[in-house]
Design an enzyme around this catalytic site. Structure first.
Site, mmCIF file in Angstrom:
data_model
loop_
_atom_site.group_PDB
_atom_site.id
_atom_site.type_symbol
_atom_site.label_atom_id
_atom_site.label_comp_id
_atom_site.label_asym_id
_atom_site.label_seq_id
_atom_site.Cartn_x
_atom_site.Cartn_y
_atom_site.Cartn_z
ATOM 1 N N GLU A 124 20.954 72.601 -22.765
ATOM 2 C CA GLU A 124 19.758 71.882 -23.206
ATOM 3 C C GLU A 124 18.741 71.790 -22.080
ATOM 4 O O GLU A 124 17.532 71.839 -22.316
ATOM 5 C CB GLU A 124 20.133 70.476 -23.690
ATOM 6 C CG GLU A 124 18.984 69.698 -24.327
ATOM 7 C CD GLU A 124 18.174 68.856 -23.345
ATOM 8 O OE1 GLU A 124 17.130 68.322 -23.753
ATOM 9 O OE2 GLU A 124 18.592 68.742 -22.174
ATOM 10 N N ASP A 137 25.444 69.506 -20.817
ATOM 11 C CA ASP A 137 25.016 69.896 -19.475
ATOM 12 C C ASP A 137 24.153 68.828 -18.821
ATOM 13 O O ASP A 137 23.594 67.951 -19.484
ATOM 14 C CB ASP A 137 24.249 71.223 -19.518
ATOM 15 C CG ASP A 137 23.023 71.166 -20.433
ATOM 16 O OD1 ASP A 137 23.135 70.604 -21.541
ATOM 17 O OD2 ASP A 137 21.957 71.682 -20.039
#
Length: 383
Positions: free
Chosen positions: A144, A82
């Site tokens: 994350e 991400d």
């Protein structure tokens, strides 16, 4: 097989062109499913066994584990899929179009850190994976940038115990073996509203919060005095008061006041220890005003992390790079992967580019990163 893989720059381009933003705000949050599919297909083409793991409690997010080789131990190369959201008004380029200019590759995720998977895939062209004596694992995680839900869930559920792991966050190829953690809390005080002309008929939450802040600042001083780790540039746990809101009118006794604060603990400090210290600090207010003060987590806490400085992973990487390991103040997924095996944070690109408009990775990192990946695979999977 290997000849099915696109060229390095085309892999990079495809990763950047596949949006995978994670955000606490639902309108901005995106699934990483398309990116996981891309990675899964490429690793399958290289002969890897691929598992895709839905991550509970997320908005359609997934982890991917690619593995090849037999036996115990081996090497885990990890990273997150991400990116943060982008501010359209501050970017001068399309964040989802890889652009090369003046020795830099521009795009959202070039440094932090989708590009790391392009480096792994490209390096594997020159690795004969049929000759591995120990397994090689590639982990791609979700979220994350928000909750670290992907790494948390993987660490909680996997039976894998590699010999060691490397997380390819942008460290300018300087190995990192420790960082602080992060805890964020909301301190909420419920008062009693009333007209300001008669203060005795109410309980002013702002005044109670003023008292609470005094105790919190004393805790900040105590943390600085009691805990030290000289390797850090800021060698003690920090405590920051970041946001406060209370009341709605100058002529009304404030009924509610809320303070947001964070603590960045040193490696080795536990959440129970820190929560106990905070509760002890606030105890005088809670005892004087029962039931009016509450403490809640704003985000799931991240522990501090440290890889032993004398571990073989540290010695091997320091020798390969000719550089000593460092400690940093920012957070990564390392505390969760470290529960499985000794872990270093080491990757191309600069942390100064993370979360910045016109994010880029300098092309000077391409050759040494590729060589380093091949070397660590050879060392930990061929011997």
């Amino acid at each position: 097989m290997k000849n099915k893989l696109p060229p390095f720059i085309e892999i990079y381009r495809a990763l950047i062109a596949t949006p995978s933003i994670s955000a606490t705000e639902e309108a901005l949050d995106q699934s990483n499913a398309d990116l996981i599919t891309l990675l899964a297909d490429w690793f399958k083409d290289l002969g890897f066994n691929v598992e895709v793991q839905p991550v509970p409690g997320t908005r359609n997010k997934f982890n991917m584990l690619a593995s090849i080789g037999q036996g115990a131990g081996g090497l885990l190369l990890a990273g997150h899929t991400d990116t943060v959201p982008f501010d359209d008004g501050r970017w001068t380029r399309d964040p989802f179009t890889l652009t090369e200019h003046d020795g830099k590759l521009y795009g959202l995720g070039t440094a932090d850190m989708k590009g790391f998977f392009a480096f792994i895939l490209d390096a594997l062209r020159d690795v004969d994976v049929t000759k591995l004596k120990k397994p090689l694992y590639i982990l791609a995680t979700a979220d994350e940038e928000t909750s670290m839900a992907g790494a948390r869930y993987f660490a909680e559920t996997t039976a894998l115990r590699p010999d060691c792991a490397i997380i390819g966050e942008p460290t300018s190829l300087q190995p990192v073996r420790a960082h602080k953690g992060h805890i964020s809390n909301a301190i909420r005080i419920q008062g009693q509203s009333g007209h300001s002309s008669d203060p005795a008929r109410g309980v002013n939450a702002i005044e109670l919060m003023h008292d609470a802040i005094g105790h919190i600042l004393q805790l900040r001083d105590n943390l600085k005095e009691r805990y030290h780790y000289e390797a850090f540039t800021v060698p003690y746990p920090t405590l920051n008061l970041g946001h406060i809101h209370g009341g709605d009118a100058s002529n009304r006794i404030c009924a509610c006041c809320e303070l947001h604060m964070d603590i960045r603990p040193l490696p080795g400090m536990t959440f129970n220890e820190l929560n106990g210290l905070l509760n002890d600090a606030l105890a005088p207010v809670s005892e004087r005003w029962p039931g009016r003060l509450t403490v809640d987590e704003l985000h799931p806490p991240i522990p501090g992390y440290e890889c032993p400085p004398n571990h073989q992973l540290v010695e091997v990487v320091e020798k390969l790079l000719g550089a000593k390991t460092e400690v940093v103040n920012y957070c990564t997924e390392a505390p969760f992967i470290q529960t499985l095996c000794p872990t270093l944070v080491l990757g191309p690109g600069s942390i100064n580019q993370a979360h910045q408009p016109d994010e880029y990775l300098e092309t000077r990192f391409i050759k040494p990163t590729r060589e380093l990946i091949i070397q660590v695979i050879h060392h930990f999977c061929w011997h």
